[in-house]
Every structure is written in structure tokens, then in C-alpha cells.
Design a protein around this motif. Structure first.
Motif, PDB file in Angstrom:
ATOM      1  N   HIS C 122       0.832  -1.212   0.000  1.00  0.00           N
ATOM      2  CA  HIS C 122       0.000   0.000   0.000  1.00  0.00           C
ATOM      3  C   HIS C 122       0.862   1.255   0.000  1.00  0.00           C
ATOM      4  CE1 HIS C 122       0.997  -0.698   4.234  1.00  0.00           C
ATOM      5  NE2 HIS C 122       0.673   0.555   4.483  1.00  0.00           N
ATOM      6  N   ARG C 123       2.047   1.179   0.561  1.00  0.00           N
ATOM      7  CA  ARG C 123       2.982   2.311   0.527  1.00  0.00           C
ATOM      8  C   ARG C 123       3.732   2.339  -0.798  1.00  0.00           C
ATOM      9  NH1 ARG C 123       4.907   4.550   5.522  1.00  0.00           N
ATOM     10  NH2 ARG C 123       6.903   4.860   4.498  1.00  0.00           N
ATOM     11  N   VAL C 124       4.186   1.147  -1.206  1.00  0.00           N
ATOM     12  CA  VAL C 124       4.983   1.058  -2.435  1.00  0.00           C
ATOM     13  C   VAL C 124       4.184   1.602  -3.627  1.00  0.00           C
ATOM     14  CG1 VAL C 124       6.075  -0.568  -4.036  1.00  0.00           C
ATOM     15  CG2 VAL C 124       6.378  -0.856  -1.562  1.00  0.00           C
ATOM     16  N   GLU C 125       2.899   1.303  -3.640  1.00  0.00           N
ATOM     17  CA  GLU C 125       2.074   1.792  -4.748  1.00  0.00           C
ATOM     18  C   GLU C 125       1.964   3.309  -4.758  1.00  0.00           C
ATOM     19  OE1 GLU C 125      -0.690  -2.164  -5.524  1.00  0.00           O
ATOM     20  OE2 GLU C 125      -1.501  -0.546  -4.282  1.00  0.00           O
ATOM     21  N   LYS C 126       2.227   3.917  -3.587  1.00  0.00           N
ATOM     22  CA  LYS C 126       2.222   5.382  -3.540  1.00  0.00           C
ATOM     23  C   LYS C 126       3.625   5.950  -3.746  1.00  0.00           C
ATOM     24  CE  LYS C 126      -1.338   5.725  -0.047  1.00  0.00           C
ATOM     25  NZ  LYS C 126      -1.333   5.890   1.404  1.00  0.00           N
ATOM     26  N   GLY C 127       4.567   5.077  -4.068  1.00  0.00           N
ATOM     27  CA  GLY C 127       5.922   5.557  -4.300  1.00  0.00           C
ATOM     28  C   GLY C 127       6.766   5.649  -3.037  1.00  0.00           C
TER      29      GLY C 127
END
Lengths: 315, 736, 179
Positions: C122-127
Motif C-alpha cells: 500500500h505504501r509502495v504503490e504510492k511511491g
């Protein structure tokens, strides 16, 4: 000297894996028994023994349905997310032994039902008179019955194999990563089923036959266990350590006493004497075989979870 | 056989975090950087980010607390903060556990049973403060204001310190001086005319050679130091670690010197011997700024590596090699001064030797050495002048310890209480420090407490010391309160704000409120002219051209940049008697001490005994974080490090529980043995803070063993009164 | 295609467990469980000891046995980066995946489904980096894409010696430890 510490302390994972409790070994045991029973009753059908008055093939399918249902209920109890159990049947996962298993189980029920129709229970005949017509239809077609026997044996073997493959497909557990675990469970299932039929058979010929067969299965089982252990001991270091769990480690006392002595050697001796008419046939030896088979599953399931790639020293 | 069911019954009963923080309601006080419309009593939807600074230890890292739908979610470092660089240590990250700690004090308590029996009745704040005020007034009129002592650790105590100054007592102290870093500060001040300070002025980041003597960075998680240490490791700095235990830092080192405990000074002297006799020191620095170098060089000539080998068990070749390594990288060689330095009673002289070794490297004010810290200068609040205390502080009668400068001695206050010399002490006011674990010889502390007629403890959890209090005051935790501004000196000057993130769950109050209310009841209201703490903070900030509103947004504001290293043409100043770096100290000579540090042999453990050593763990601070559910999950008890050969010989398995008995027959709680190759055979080690005996502090009760309980003996540093605590010997008692 | 993974510098890791707590807070991991943990391995005889400190978690294997043994498809490879995830609504809690994992990275969440590290997708998808990586005070962890030849994680593997955990299990783990 290596000192390994880990800060991980997850419930049922550490210090040793203990995710599977009594439910799984009970299921594996009952599944193995059912497998053996289906092989035996299928064989009798194949041999046309349904013409005999008291053939075991008449009541083994009932027993199979009951035991299999108990086993599946145990399996259900083991699930942590029970309300989602239907998810098993919305998909088929080709690489998952458990997915195969759940579908095989679904197919086994109709086969057992057909077996039951050869000699359906009274209440069924009274309630659904058409059942009598089906029974007649089946009994008039010996070739069909032979084929039903073959299919029953085929699926029986399937369940037996599956109970072993379920564990051996989980390569992360050194004890289970053995190519002959399926054979061990199949033979053990056969010996358990043979012992069971030996106890309940009404036909003297069958009783004698099953006692002899059981002796053969027990001897084969001893060989398979030996091969299983040798296979592990000569494989990787972690697998050798896993074998030691049974031979000399934490699980050794129960392995040697319950599985090898009480489960195989002693009943084998008793039954050898019995078939040679030195002693009377009693229920003792077959019961020992059945108990040994149950404990074998318990030990394999627990020790398998205990065995690991790291001999970690958890804190 | 049955490993299957063994753990089955251990079903997790504790509520999950979400449930534990359900009692949240946001009042108007809770406003963060991201302004949100708040309806009273309703939780704010969405994510709020509120900057503050951490209170899990005294490092005071800038942090940002996150609320999700009005409930505490997580805490991250504030990227603007030079201390944390946006990354907190595990304790800081676990800070949210402080809020939901189920052992928290909920309401004021007044003792009803015997002291130490932990029997209390719950009272209102008014009742509690009236009780305290009445006794404090009585003590002031009968025995003078100096009969009250304030023990206060951490910035939260600032308002209480202000109250005590207004009350007229000179007796304000913290155990951080004579039980921790005091010897280091005095040793450096005697040498360089300045202290090391906190945060330490050590430029670890840029050091090319870093020497750690007993400092276990990495296990000791003082955030910036560990960040800089990792950076130095990455850059390939030569790390030299001196420790009887193969610490985490040792594992990152080029040289690990497994020293015999108690002999560090011998090693330092030998290093200086090599560096001086082979003329490897910074000649220019010594020539320009050194005082008494020739006498020093003469003194030091006797301490050869061969001599030191016998004392320290470190091979002469290794002593030489490491000395060369230090000299090679000077001035970017840093011999870390340590922090907890009260070890053997000769600690000021050892610290002075460390200062001198650093001086030989010429690293004062140099990159990779000791930088020149600066702070954001924010004027104090314009309070009326404090009354002048009528008597000197009680901790150091007749200047028995002539170099106890700057801070007061907590153990000295205890001695004064016990002996009534120089005068009687009638009351202790204790803020956020568990003196039972902090001071050596627990029994002496308990005896002193029994002589008091007022003891007040202000804390967030019922620590052991609270069990002995007459009045226990429950403080709001740092996430629920304002505190004073943080203007620590560092590589960058800054001002940091601690502000409330969430409401207190029960009847806990912030310390500023407690101090102000108590002041009113003591008729000292004129010293608290501000209406509330916001007004106090805003007044201070306005006087520096800042505002509370701005700081509430940002959490951290940096001061204009200054140079932290001396340039080519800068002339460093040393505030010593000679105005130079004192290799030879006339003040010490005049006071009858060694002008150049001398080595004395430590006492050896008797046969069958081991020297007891203790230290820090990365997930705990002292004895005050043990009930934080995040931190206790990772470490709920301490272990006894015992050499594996010894363990084998004693027939003790790794993981087995034992007890320890010290030289005075005191027996510890049971403690789990960590049988390991990572420690010498002549000592044992445990993490400090465990083995607490407070029943009210439920989650920590009897978990692990307490080193403090076994520290019945201590050796007092004759220079400044520090209590050397690594002088206790223990033997192992097998559990029946 | 991307193949997400981590490179962890054991030389810098001090084993402080900040990553563990950050994960627990970020992901609301139930009390008493952890998705990542610290392993220390010391070899040698005092005082000649070498110590490796590792932060460990699910290795998000390319040949993940937990995915292949799952009877319902709950354990799956995520579309982004091949991250191994568990779909809570498909998991029946049979625990085959737990038994199949050589790293013991999974556990049963008290609510019944099987849970583990998600690489903070969920964080990785936000960069953003995973919580453990972003909090680490020693900067010893690197997250990135092994299919991108220019990524920092690939550069680190090219410039330093490294190992993975239990490679003999044959699962092709995607976490590598610099030594």
C-alpha cells in the motif's frame, strides 16, 4: 560453534511450528483407512464376491462414508477461517495437493453411494422404492460391477496417495520431503483397513484372507519405513536430522514403542501365529495395527512440523 | 512428543491495538500541522499529522505523530529534525505504546499503608495537591525550603524545577550526573575546559577512526550516534572496540580488544605512551594549545604496552597497531568519551585520560573529532527573580568532592537524607526517575525514604519508587501534553516543540499544570504568571522572533547556520585554569589528586565469582519502558550473558533460569542464561532495568533480574562523587 | 514486469528491531505477532568471533511454495512486482502455506486468515518505501526492482558480496544480504 538467535516469537510458529493439531493426523488416518477399505471392497467387487452372502464389500462402503465424513469434519475443524471453506470449490488450483484432495473427496462420495446401492439399507428401500430398481439393475450387470470395483480401487488409491502427497508436497519440512511418504501412508492405510476388515468380517474365508493380506502389508510397511528413514538419512543434513527425530530424538520413544513394536512387529507375530493356527484369531492384533497407524500419522505430522532447515535457538 | 498442542492454549487474549485506544476523543487542544474541523466529542476522519518530539529517552528526537480517524496510528521521525533525520529509534517508533499502556497511572493516589507496601487510596487532584502543599509549607517554615529535594530526570521536569527554585530549595538533582555521565563531563572540563554535553559533541559521522571504550552503540540506541556510527561503518572507518563482551559494535570493528574489565585506564595510558614516545601526536596542536605536556610525557613513559598487557590481557602488538591506526587518521580520530561512565570509582581520571588521548589527536573542533555545538538561543521566560537559597545544596557538604561542578549529586542527596549532614532532609519530590534502579544500593535508598515525612512521585506508570510515595501524581504522557522547548546544542541549532497529539484517557495531568497548581497552593503564584503553557511557550518564542503557531505547524525550526569546526585561522578557547588543554592539571594537584591520570589495579573477583556488568538494550530506556506493549513484546525480560565454556562447566544450559548471589549475599530474581561465546570468562552481563518488584507495575513484575539490586557495593569517585557500580561480584545459584 | 525485493546490508544493521515495530504500527499487526524479525548468527570462539545481524521477513520468492500449495488461490503473486500476498477473503486458514514456507514467515491472524509481510504494497504503490525500510536508523535496507538493471538494489548486488537465505530450498527468494 554457531549461535543463532531470533527475536521472532509468533504463536504456533515459534519456537517450533505447531499449526496442525490432532485434526490433521486424525484425518490422514481416517483417509488412509478409507483408502484401504475402498481398495479391498473394490477388489472384492472386481472379483465378483458380491455374490457371497456376507461379502465385506456390502458394509465397507457404509463404513467408508462414515469414517470419511468424520475425517472431513476433523479437517473442517482445523480450518482457521471456517466461514470461507466454500472457497475450496470455487476454484481448482492445479499445483495444490489440497485442491486436488478436496475435489477427489467430492468425487469419492458418489462412488461410495453407487457401492452402497449394491446392497442398500432397508430404510432407504422403504423410503425410496426406486432404489430397489437401481439395485436390481446393478446386480444384473456383472461387467458394470467389475468396472465399479476398478473405479473404487482407483479412487481409493487416490485418497491413499493424496494423504501422503499432501505432506510431501510441503518441501519446507525436511521430514516430509520424502518421495515415498505416499507409499508409506498407502501401505499403512491398507494394513489398517485389512486389520479393520479382519475384525469385522463375518465370512471366515475373508477373515483368514485379510489376516494374511495384513501380514503382507505389515511386512511391506516395515520395508517402506526402512526405505523412508534411509532415504532421509542419506539426503541432506537437515533431512538426516529430521530422521534422527524419529530414531533417537524427541519422537523416538513413541516411534519405536507405538509405531514399530505395537503397530507392526507384535501384531505381525500374533497374526503369523494365527494364520498358522497356533493361536486363535482375536481382535487384539488388528486393533494394535489400527492404533499404530493412527499414532504413525500423529508422529509424522508433529515431527514434520518440528523438523526445520534451521536448528534455531529461539529467545 | 506433543509439540502440536503445547502452545495451543496460549490463545491471545489481549485486545488488539485498535480496541485499546478506543477511548479517544479530541478536544480543541489537539490541533496539528494539518488543521481539521473538529466537532467536540467526535473523532476526526482521515489522517492527521502532528509534529512533536519524543520522550522515550532523553535524546528528544523530532517526531510526527499520525492519527487515523482520530486514533493514534504511528509515529515517524520529523525529516526536518537534525537529531532523527526523519528516523526514530525502536523506542520512538514504539512510542504509541506509551499511550495505550494498560499499567498507566490513572488518578492521584495517597498512601494508606506502610511505605513500600503499595497501598493507596484514590483522591482528587485538589486533595492530593493540598496534602503536598500543606507538608511543603510546614517543612519550609520548620526546616527551611532546602529540606525538600527534587529528583528530576528529563525535560518534563523543567516546570517542577522552576517551582523548586521559586520555593527556595537549592536541592535539585538528577541521577544522570553521579550515576551516569558526570565523570566524563568533569574529566573533559578539567582537560579542555568544556563538557561533552548531551547530545554528545562527537562527530562520529566523519570520523575515519572511531574508538569505543565500553560504548555499545547499536545496543545503546541514542539515535543520532547510531545513525552516524552506521554511516562511519559504511564509509569504511576503522572501528576499534574495547569491551569485555563482543558487542554489536565489536562485530562492526576492525579491531576488537577483549579487555579485562576494570583495566581500561591501563590501555589508554599505554596507547598514549606509544603515541607520545613515538611522537605520533598532533605536534602543532600540543605545542599551541597544550599545557604541561612535558610532565605528562614523563609520567606516561612508564606505561608501556608490555606493562599494559599484564593488566589488560591485550597483546602489546595490538596496542601498538591500534595506536598507529589512531595516529594515522588524526585529527579525524575520535576516542568516544562514553556516556554511562560510573564504573570503577576512578572514572573521572579515566575520562580525563580519554580526553588527553583525544587531545593528542588534535581533534578538538575538527571534522571527525569533537565539533563545536551551538543551539537556538531562545530567551527564558521573564520570571521574577528566585529567592536566594539560604544554605548551600546538601549533596556535597564541605566540598568533599571538590570537582563536583555544575550539577548536583543524587547519591549525595541520599547521603544527606540518611546522615542529616549538613542538615535534615524532610521531603523528596521525584519526577520520572525510578531511583531504586538508578541509585546503587537499593537498601540505602529505602532507608533514606523511611526517614522522610513527605515523598511525592510524579510519573506515568507505577514504577517501583512510586510504591514508597506518600502521594503519587499521574502525569499525562508526552503525546498528551506540552513541555518546555527543546533547544539542545547540536551540529545544527534548532528549537523543537512537544505538543499534545491526543487527549489523556483518564485523569492524568501535564507537569506544567501540576507545577502551576502546586505553586498556587504554596502561595508562589507570582512565579507562574502565564495562564497556560501555550502562553508561556508563545512568550518565549515571540522573544526570539518566532511564534507558537508557526512551531506547532513545523515542530522544528532551525537556527541560522554556524560553523561547527575550527577554520585555519580560528583560535580555539579553552576555559581551563591555564587557558590551555591541561595535559598536567594544577587544580588536581592542588586538591591532592594525580595531575596526570595514574592507574590502580581493580579488585579481582574471588574464585567462583564473576564481575557483574550491565548495559542498555535498543528497545528499552532504563526501567521505564517495560510495560509498553510494543517494546515488551520484543524484550520482556533480560538475559544473563555467560561464557559458554563456563556454562558448560557449571552444567547450565542455554535458556535455563538461574539466580545470582552477590558478594554481600543478596540474591536476584531468576534470570535466563544466554550461554555465549560473546563474553569473557571473568564477567557476566545483563541489560539494566529489569527485575522490578512493584506489584502495581503488573506487566514488569518479577520479569528478569535487576542489576541494581545486586549493586550493593559502589566505589565513590573522590573527584566528583560519582558512584562506580561495576565493582560487584556475583556467583550463580542454580534454580531448584 | 517488475520484481520487487530487498537488499540488506548486514554490515550496517545493528539489530535494533526498529523495523519490527514500524511494521507492527504501520500494518496494525496484532499484539504478539511480527511480520519481520531479527536473526543473529555468531560463529567462532571468543574473542575471534564473527557476527551477522539480519532483519528477516517473507522473501517474496519467485517460486513461492506458499502460492503453489494454496488450494483456493488466496496466496498469490501481486500484479505489481510479483509481491506475494494473501487475499484474506479467499483464505480458508488451512495453513498449508505456513507449513510450506521454509522461512516460517507466515502466521495465522487472530481473525483466522493467514498473514505476513506485504512489502507494504500500500505504501509502495504510492511511491514510498516499505515501513521497515523507511524507518531504519542505520539505512541498512534497500527496496527496489531487480528487473530494472539500473536499480540501486542491482547495483549493490554487483558491487558487494551477498547471500540469500536457505537457497537450497529452491524458492528463489528476493531478499539478499550484503556481507
Amino acid at each position: 560453534m554457531n549461535e543463532i538467535t531470533s527475536t521472532r516469537n509468533n504463536y504456533t510458529i515459534d519456537p517450533t511450528l505447531s499449526v496442525w493439531g490432532w485434526e490433521i493426523p486424525v484425518y490422514l488416518f481416517l483417509g488412509g483407512m478409507v483408502a484401504g477399505m475402498m481398495l479391498i471392497s473394490g477388489y472384492f467387487l472386481f472379483k465378483g464376491r458380491q455374490t457371497e452372502k456376507n461379502c465385506s464389500c456390502f458394509y465397507l462402503p457404509y463404513m467408508s462414508v462414515i469414517l470419511l465424513s468424520i475425517g472431513m469434519f476433523a479437517l473442517f475443524l482445523d480450518l482457521e477461517h471456517k466461514l470461507y471453506v466454500w472457497r475450496l470449490y470455487t476454484t481448482f488450483q492445479i499445483t495444490s495437493a489440497m485442491s486436488w484432495g478436496s475435489w477427489i473427496l467430492v468425487l469419492v462420495y458418489p462412488i461410495l453411494l453407487v457401492n452402497i446401492l449394491i446392497k442398500p439399507p432397508k430404510f432407504l428401500e422403504e423410503k425410496f422404492p426406486q432404489v430397489i430398481n437401481w439395485k436390481k439393475y446393478l446386480l444384473e450387470k456383472p461387467i458394470l460391477l467389475k468396472n465399479i470395483g476398478i473405479i473404487t480401487m482407483f479412487f481409493g488409491a487416490g485418497i491413499g496417495l493424496y494423504t501422503g502427497v499432501l505432506l510431501s508436497s510441503l518441501g519446507a519440512r525436511p521430514l516430509w520431503s520424502s518421495a515415498i511418504l505416499w507409499l508409506l501412508f498407502l501401505v499403512s492405510g491398507l494394513s489398517g483397513a485389512a486389520a479393520f476388515v479382519h475384525v469385522i468380517a463375518k465370512d471366515v474365508y475373508e477373515r483368514e484372507l485379510l489376516a494374511k493380506a495384513d501380514n503382507a502389508f505389515l511386512i511391506i510397511e516395515l520395508f517402506v519405513i526402512a526405505l523412508f528413514i534411509i532415504g532421509l538419512k542419506t539426503a541432506t543434513e537437515v533431512q538426516a536430522q529430521a530422521a534422527d527425530l524419529l530414531l533417537t530424538g524427541e519422537f523416538a520413544p513413541s516411534f519405536w514403542v507405538f509405531v514399530i513394536s505395537i503397530g507392526i512387529i507384535i501384531p505381525l507375530i500374533i497374526q503369523l501365529l494365527a494364520v498358522n493356527h497356533k493361536v486363535k484369531h482375536t481382535a487384539l492384533a488388528p486393533l494394535m495395527v489400527i492404533v499404530g497407524g493412527l499414532i504413525l500419522r500423529f508422529i509424522i505430522v508433529s515431527a514434520g512440523q518440528y523438523s526445520h532447515w534451521f536448528n534455531s535457538n529461539f529467545h | 512428543m506433543n509439540s502440536l498442542s503445547r502452545r495451543r492454549f496460549l490463545k491471545i487474549t489481549g485486545a488488539t491495538f485498535g480496541a485499546a485506544v478506543a477511548v479517544t476523543s479530541l478536544s480543541e487542544v489537539v490541533k496539528g500541522a494539518e488543521k481539521v474541523e473538529i466537532e467536540s466529542g467526535k473523532k476526526v476522519k482521515g489522517i492527521q499529522k502532528i509534529p512533536t518530539y519524543c520522550d522515550l529517552c532523553f535524546w528528544k528526537c523530532g517526531a510526527i505523530a499520525y492519527l487515523k480517524d482520530g486514533e493514534l496510528w504511528k509515529i515517524e521521525g520529523n525529516p526536518k529534525d537534525p537529531l532523527s533525520n526523519g528516523r526514530l529509534c525502536p523506542r520512538g517508533t514504539g512510542g504509541i505504546g506509551v499511550y495505550s499502556d494498560s499499567d498507566r497511572l490513572k488518578a492521584p493516589l495517597i498512601r494508606k499503608g506502610e511505605r513500600g507496601k503499595e497501598e493507596f487510596v484514590q483522591v482528587t487532584w485538589d486533595e492530593a495537591l493540598d496534602y503536598i502543599a500543606e507538608k511543603m509549607k510546614k517543612n519550609k517554615s520548620e526546616f527551611g525550603p532546602e529540606s525538600m529535594v527534587l529528583f528530576s530526570h528529563g525535560i518534563g521536569g523543567n516546570f517542577l524545577q522552576h517551582l523548586f527554585n521559586a520555593y527556595g530549595s537549592p536541592n535539585i538533582t538528577a541521577p544522570s550526573f553521579t550515576q551516569c555521565r558526570g565523570p566524563r563531563e568533569v574529566g573533559f572540563e578539567l582537560t579542555f575546559g568544556d563538557v561533552v554535553g548531551s547530545p554528545e559533541r562527537t562527530d562520529i559521522q566523519n570520523a575515519k577512526c572511531l574508538v569505543l571504550i565500553g560504548s555499545h552503540l547499536g545496543e545503546n540506541m541514542h539515535n543520532t550516534q547510531v545513525q552516524e556510527f552506521a554511516e562511519a561503518v559504511e564509509k569504511g572507518a576503522t572501528i576499534i572496540t574495547v569491551d569485555p563482551r563482543f558487542s554489536v559494535a565489536a562485530s562492526k570493528s576492525k579491531y576488537y580488544l577483549p579487555i579485562k574489565p576494570g583495566t581500561d585506564l591501563a590501555l589508554i595510558l599505554a596507547w598514549m605512551n606509544v603515541i607520545v614516545s613515538e611522537k605520533l601526536y598532533d605536534k602543532e596542536f600540543v605545542e599551541n594549545y597544550g599545557f604541561g605536556f612535558d610532565q605528562f610525557a614523563y609520567e606516561i613513559s612508564q606505561y608501556t604496552p608490555e606493562w599494559a598487557y599484564i593488566e589488560t590481557s591485550i597483546e602489546p602488538d595490538i596496542i601498538r597497531e591500534t595506536a598507529y591506526e589512531m595516529a594515522r587518521y588524526k585529527p579525524a580520530t575520535l576516542i568516544h568519551p562514553g556516556r554511562h561512565t560510573t564504573w570503577y570509582g576512578d572514572d573521572t581520571q579515566r575520562s580525563r585520560a580519554i580526553a588527553l588521548l583525544n587531545a593528542l589527536m588534535g581533534n578538538w573542533g575538527k571534522k571527525g573529532g569533537f565539533y563545536i555545538p551551538y543551539n537556538y538561543s531562545i530567551p527564558k521566560y521573564p520570571y521574577p527573580a528566585y529567592p536566594k537559597p539560604l544554605r548551600e545544596a546538601a549533596d556535597n557538604p564541605n566540598r568533599k568532592y571538590p570537582f563536583a561542578e555544575g550539577e548536583k549529586s543524587s547519591s549525595g542527596m541520599r547521603d544527606a537524607t540518611l546522615t542529616e549532614n549538613p542538615y535534615s532532609i524532610k521531603g523528596w519530590f521525584i519526577y520520572a526517575t525510578n531511583l531504586l534502579q538508578a541509585l546503587p544500593n537499593m537498601q540505602e535508598t529505602i532507608d533514606a525514604i523511611q526517614k522522610l515525612d513527605l515523598m511525592v512521585v510524579v510519573d506515568v506508570v507505577p514504577s517501583e519508587i512510586a510504591g514508597y510515595a506518600d502521594v503519587v501524581l499521574p502525569e499525562s504522557v508526552y503525546l498528551e501534553r506540552y513541555d518546555d522547548l527543546n533547544t539542545s546544542s547540536f551540529k545544527e541549532g534548532f528549537v523543537g516543540l512537544r505538543q499534545p497529539v491526543i487527549d489523556s484517557p483518564n485523569d492524568q495531568k501535564p507537569n506544567w499544570w501540576i507545577a502551576k497548581q502546586l505553586a498556587n497552593k504554596l502561595s508562589l503564584g507570582k512565579y507562574f504568571p502565564w495562564k497556560n503553557v501555550e502562553e508561556y511557550l508563545d512568550t518565549r518564542l515571540k522573544s526570539a522572533g518566532l511564534s507558537l503557531a508557526e512551531l506547532k505547524e513545523k515542530g522544528i525550526i532551525k537556527a541560522p547556520q554556524q560553523h561547527i569546526y575550527y577554520g585555519e585561522n580560528d583560535v580555539p578557547e579553552f576555559y581551563t585554569q591555564s587557558g590551555k588543554v591541561e595535559f598536567y592539571s594544577i587544580p588536581l594537584k592542588d586538591a591532592g589528586f594525580d595531575p596526570v591520570p595514574k592507574y590502580t589495579k581493580p579488585e579481582e573477583p574471588p574464585a567462583g565469582y564473576f564481575r557483574l556488568l550491565f548495559g542498555r538494550a535498543p528497545v528499552h530506556t532504563f526501567s521505564k519502558t517495560l510495560s509498553n506493549r510494543f517494546l515488551s513484546d520484543l524484550m520482556s525480560e533480560n538475559e544473563l550473558w555467560l561464557n559458554s565454556d563456563i556454562a558448560k562447566r557449571l552444567g547450565i544450559n542455554n535458556g535455563e533460569y538461574v539466580k545470582l548471589k552477590n558478594q554481600d549475599g543478596v540474591i536476584s530474581n531468576k534470570i535466563k542464561v544466554k550461554a555465549t561465546e560473546r563474553i569473557r570468562t571473568d564477567c557476566v552481563y545483563m541489560v539494566h532495568g529489569f527485575g522490578q518488584k512493584a506489584k502495581m507495575y503488573r506487566q514488569t513484575f518479577n520479569k528478569g533480574a535487576s542489576d541494581a539490586q545486586l549493586v550493593t557495593k559502589y566505589k565513590v569517585d573522590p573527584l566528583m562523587g560519582g558512584t562506580g557500580m561495576n565493582v560487584n561480584f556475583v556467583t550463580i545459584v542454580l534454580e531448584a | 514486469m517488475a520484481r520487487y525485493g530487498m537488499v540488506i546490508d548486514t554490515k550496517k544493521c545493528v539489530g535494533c528491531q526498529d523495523c519490527v515495530i514500524a511494521c507492527q504500527a504501520e500494518n496494525n499487526v496484532p499484539q504478539g505477532f511480527c511480520r519481520d524479525w531479527i536473526t543473529t548468527e555468531s560463529t567462532g570462539k571468543f574473542p575471534s568471533i564473527s557476527l551477522e545481524i539480519r532483519t528477516e521477513r517473507c522473501n517474496h520468492c519467485t517460486d513461492a511454495p506458499c502460492v503453489s500449495c494454496c488450494p483456493t488461490g488466496a496466496s498469490h503473486y501481486h500484479d505489481i512486482g510479483g509481491v506475494v500476498l494473501v487475499n484474506h477473503d479467499e483464505c480458508i486458514g488451512c495453513k498449508a502455506c505456513i507449513a510450506s514456507c521454509p522461512y516460517d514467515a507466515r502466521y495465522v491472524h487472530p481473525e483466522g486468515y493467514v498473514d505476513k509481510c506485504t512489502f507494504c504494497i500500500h505504501r509502495v504503490e504510492k511511491g514510498l518505501n516499505p515501513a521497515c525500510v523507511s524507518v531504519c536508523p542505520t539505512h541498512c535496507m534497500y527496496f527496489g526492482d531487480f528487473d530494472d538493471p539500473g536499480s540501486q538494489v542491482n547495483e549493490l548486488l554487483q558491487s558487494r558480496k551477498y547471500h540469500s537465505l536457505i537457497p537450497e530450498a529452491g524458492t528463489k527468494p528476493n531478499i539478499f544480504y550484503l556481507i
